[in-house]
Design a protein around this motif. Sequence first.
Motif, PDB file in Angstrom:
ATOM      1  N   PRO A   1      -1.181  -4.246 -18.744  1.00  0.00           N
ATOM      2  CA  PRO A   1      -1.401  -5.773 -17.584  1.00  0.00           C
ATOM      3  C   PRO A   1      -2.178  -5.262 -16.346  1.00  0.00           C
ATOM      4  N   MET A   2      -3.047  -5.780 -15.709  1.00  0.00           N
ATOM      5  CA  MET A   2      -2.580  -4.984 -14.332  1.00  0.00           C
ATOM      6  C   MET A   2      -1.562  -6.264 -13.455  1.00  0.00           C
ATOM      7  N   ASP A   3      -1.391  -7.201 -13.978  1.00  0.00           N
ATOM      8  CA  ASP A   3       0.127  -7.841 -13.481  1.00  0.00           C
ATOM      9  C   ASP A   3       0.814  -6.880 -13.305  1.00  0.00           C
ATOM     10  N   GLN A   4       1.326  -5.595 -14.134  1.00  0.00           N
ATOM     11  CA  GLN A   4       2.365  -5.150 -14.567  1.00  0.00           C
ATOM     12  C   GLN A   4       1.540  -3.998 -14.023  1.00  0.00           C
ATOM     13  N   ALA A   5       1.406  -3.414 -13.155  1.00  0.00           N
ATOM     14  CA  ALA A   5       0.545  -2.243 -12.606  1.00  0.00           C
ATOM     15  C   ALA A   5       1.697  -1.554 -10.998  1.00  0.00           C
ATOM     16  N   LEU A   6       1.872  -0.696 -10.729  1.00  0.00           N
ATOM     17  CA  LEU A   6       1.962  -0.428  -9.612  1.00  0.00           C
ATOM     18  C   LEU A   6       1.392   0.658  -9.490  1.00  0.00           C
ATOM     19  N   VAL A   7       1.148   0.388  -7.726  1.00  0.00           N
ATOM     20  CA  VAL A   7      -0.149   0.891  -7.700  1.00  0.00           C
ATOM     21  C   VAL A   7      -0.136   1.480  -5.892  1.00  0.00           C
ATOM     22  N   SER A   8      -0.474   2.167  -6.122  1.00  0.00           N
ATOM     23  CA  SER A   8       0.100   3.104  -4.492  1.00  0.00           C
ATOM     24  C   SER A   8      -1.308   3.185  -3.426  1.00  0.00           C
ATOM     25  N   THR A   9      -0.819   2.815  -2.381  1.00  0.00           N
ATOM     26  CA  THR A   9      -2.175   2.995  -1.389  1.00  0.00           C
ATOM     27  C   THR A   9      -2.080   3.577  -0.235  1.00  0.00           C
ATOM     28  N   GLY A  10      -2.764   4.224   0.947  1.00  0.00           N
ATOM     29  CA  GLY A  10      -2.284   4.347   2.631  1.00  0.00           C
ATOM     30  C   GLY A  10      -3.455   3.085   3.740  1.00  0.00           C
ATOM     31  N   PHE A  11      -2.634   3.796   4.861  1.00  0.00           N
ATOM     32  CA  PHE A  11      -3.334   3.447   5.722  1.00  0.00           C
ATOM     33  C   PHE A  11      -3.913   3.928   6.950  1.00  0.00           C
ATOM     34  N   ASN A  12      -5.278   4.070   7.179  1.00  0.00           N
ATOM     35  CA  ASN A  12      -5.921   4.293   7.804  1.00  0.00           C
ATOM     36  C   ASN A  12      -4.159   4.013   9.637  1.00  0.00           C
TER      37      ASN A  12
ATOM     38  N   LEU B   1      -3.947  -7.962  -2.676  1.00  0.00           N
ATOM     39  CA  LEU B   1      -3.899  -7.382  -4.041  1.00  0.00           C
ATOM     40  C   LEU B   1      -2.610  -7.969  -4.045  1.00  0.00           C
ATOM     41  N   ILE B   2      -1.519  -7.638  -3.881  1.00  0.00           N
ATOM     42  CA  ILE B   2       0.338  -7.891  -4.153  1.00  0.00           C
ATOM     43  C   ILE B   2       0.794  -8.766  -4.830  1.00  0.00           C
ATOM     44  N   PRO B   3       0.395  -9.651  -5.359  1.00  0.00           N
ATOM     45  CA  PRO B   3      -0.194 -11.722  -5.783  1.00  0.00           C
ATOM     46  C   PRO B   3      -0.420 -10.020  -7.342  1.00  0.00           C
ATOM     47  N   ARG B   4      -1.380  -9.810  -7.456  1.00  0.00           N
ATOM     48  CA  ARG B   4      -2.105  -9.235  -8.809  1.00  0.00           C
ATOM     49  C   ARG B   4      -1.498  -8.245  -9.262  1.00  0.00           C
ATOM     50  N   VAL B   5      -0.675  -8.047  -8.886  1.00  0.00           N
ATOM     51  CA  VAL B   5      -0.231  -6.344  -9.414  1.00  0.00           C
ATOM     52  C   VAL B   5       1.351  -6.129  -9.446  1.00  0.00           C
TER      53      VAL B   5
ATOM     54  N   VAL C   1      -6.279   4.145  12.148  1.00  0.00           N
ATOM     55  CA  VAL C   1      -7.126   3.089  13.159  1.00  0.00           C
ATOM     56  C   VAL C   1      -7.109   2.031  13.446  1.00  0.00           C
ATOM     57  N   HIS C   2      -6.597   1.084  14.850  1.00  0.00           N
ATOM     58  CA  HIS C   2      -5.609  -0.122  14.430  1.00  0.00           C
ATOM     59  C   HIS C   2      -6.429  -0.823  13.453  1.00  0.00           C
ATOM     60  N   ALA C   3      -7.667  -1.121  13.948  1.00  0.00           N
ATOM     61  CA  ALA C   3      -9.014  -1.993  13.452  1.00  0.00           C
ATOM     62  C   ALA C   3      -8.696  -1.598  11.915  1.00  0.00           C
ATOM     63  N   VAL C   4      -9.442  -0.873  11.311  1.00  0.00           N
ATOM     64  CA  VAL C   4      -9.046  -0.178  10.439  1.00  0.00           C
ATOM     65  C   VAL C   4      -7.772  -1.164   9.573  1.00  0.00           C
ATOM     66  N   ARG C   5      -6.718  -0.441  10.064  1.00  0.00           N
ATOM     67  CA  ARG C   5      -5.513  -0.515   9.525  1.00  0.00           C
ATOM     68  C   ARG C   5      -5.633  -2.445   9.163  1.00  0.00           C
ATOM     69  N   SER C   6      -5.863  -3.429  10.106  1.00  0.00           N
ATOM     70  CA  SER C   6      -5.589  -4.451   9.943  1.00  0.00           C
ATOM     71  C   SER C   6      -6.041  -5.149   8.753  1.00  0.00           C
ATOM     72  N   HIS C   7      -7.575  -3.945   8.568  1.00  0.00           N
ATOM     73  CA  HIS C   7      -8.545  -4.775   7.532  1.00  0.00           C
ATOM     74  C   HIS C   7      -7.831  -4.448   6.071  1.00  0.00           C
ATOM     75  N   GLN C   8      -7.337  -3.159   6.258  1.00  0.00           N
ATOM     76  CA  GLN C   8      -6.469  -2.481   4.921  1.00  0.00           C
ATOM     77  C   GLN C   8      -4.977  -3.394   4.337  1.00  0.00           C
ATOM     78  N   ALA C   9      -4.757  -4.379   5.501  1.00  0.00           N
ATOM     79  CA  ALA C   9      -2.907  -4.865   4.813  1.00  0.00           C
ATOM     80  C   ALA C   9      -3.553  -6.395   4.987  1.00  0.00           C
ATOM     81  N   GLU C  10      -4.991  -6.950   5.230  1.00  0.00           N
ATOM     82  CA  GLU C  10      -5.691  -8.063   4.081  1.00  0.00           C
ATOM     83  C   GLU C  10      -5.720  -7.461   2.864  1.00  0.00           C
ATOM     84  N   VAL C  11      -6.609  -6.347   3.071  1.00  0.00           N
ATOM     85  CA  VAL C  11      -6.606  -6.077   1.177  1.00  0.00           C
ATOM     86  C   VAL C  11      -5.291  -6.331   0.278  1.00  0.00           C
ATOM     87  N   ALA C  12      -4.386  -5.551   0.963  1.00  0.00           N
ATOM     88  CA  ALA C  12      -2.987  -5.328   0.617  1.00  0.00           C
ATOM     89  C   ALA C  12      -2.106  -5.981  -0.057  1.00  0.00           C
ATOM     90  N   ARG C  13      -2.140  -7.295   0.948  1.00  0.00           N
ATOM     91  CA  ARG C  13      -1.588  -9.014   1.166  1.00  0.00           C
ATOM     92  C   ARG C  13      -2.654  -9.456  -0.049  1.00  0.00           C
TER      93      ARG C  13
END
Length: 277
Positions: free
Chosen positions: A162-173, A189-193, A175-187
């Motif tokens: 199930p989604m709430d039991q999934a271990l998910v990996s990611t990476g970050f760009n 996503l974390i409660p959902r996995v 470039v600072h502006a891109v990393r900031s948005h990716q961090a927000e996406v990860a923030r």
Amino acid sequence: MTDAPRPESAEPPAPPYDELLDLALEAARRAGELLRDHRPADLGVAATKSSAIDVVTEMDLAAEKLITGFLTERRPADGILGEEGASTPGSSGVRWVVDPVDGTVNYLYGRPDWSVSIAAEYAGEVVAGVVAAPMRGETYHAVRGGGAFVDGEPAHCRPAPPMDQALVSTGFNYVHAVRSHQAEVARRLIPRVRDIRRGGSAAIDLCDLACGRLDGYYERGLHPWDLAAGDLIAREAGALTGSRPGLPPDGDLTVAAVPGLFVPLQRLLDELGAWHD
């Protein structure tokens, strides 16, 4: 009666994929040994790319030179695309896609999660891929239609959780502006996995998915050399890969997951805006 001449636009005949695999395995082995055994104690940065964080070391350059020289010697008519600048068009229909050190910052800091990634394309499709992780003592490989392997043993992805039991990996760009948005996406996503991991090598993340060590993986901003070999290995192990719904993996977004998790994870990442900055 003589055969009709082949149209000039037709692709040259495909080489045996196993032959391409053997060359990729040997090139990755040689480069991995160079990188592992000859890393200088005072390893320095040779250049920066997108930012001061995104670096090239002298060993990246040496490994790419070793790989491209080996492949060119054996198959001089093939094309090559390398992360550190190697680019030849070729005339055989085969192109090698090379990342000499995937996870350069890990390598720079003496961390173990870096890899050598080599893929062979024929007529624009990846047909063989190798990812060597020397500090793990593991090599992953696949040929299209032939399954995925780790150190010669079959690799298979996990059953879908199930989604709430999934271990998910990611990476970050880098470039600072891109990393900031990716961090927000990860923030968001974390409660959902179950949890999120950040390893630092896209190729290893895709191989970990293939070996059942992850349930899913996503990242924005990958290049062909980052994902060519790992994407094939993951798919041959049973995983699904893509970008936004209906699209193949690309620089906007790469999503990979076990069947049953792939579609809901892909839809959630699309909803969270993981495909844009």
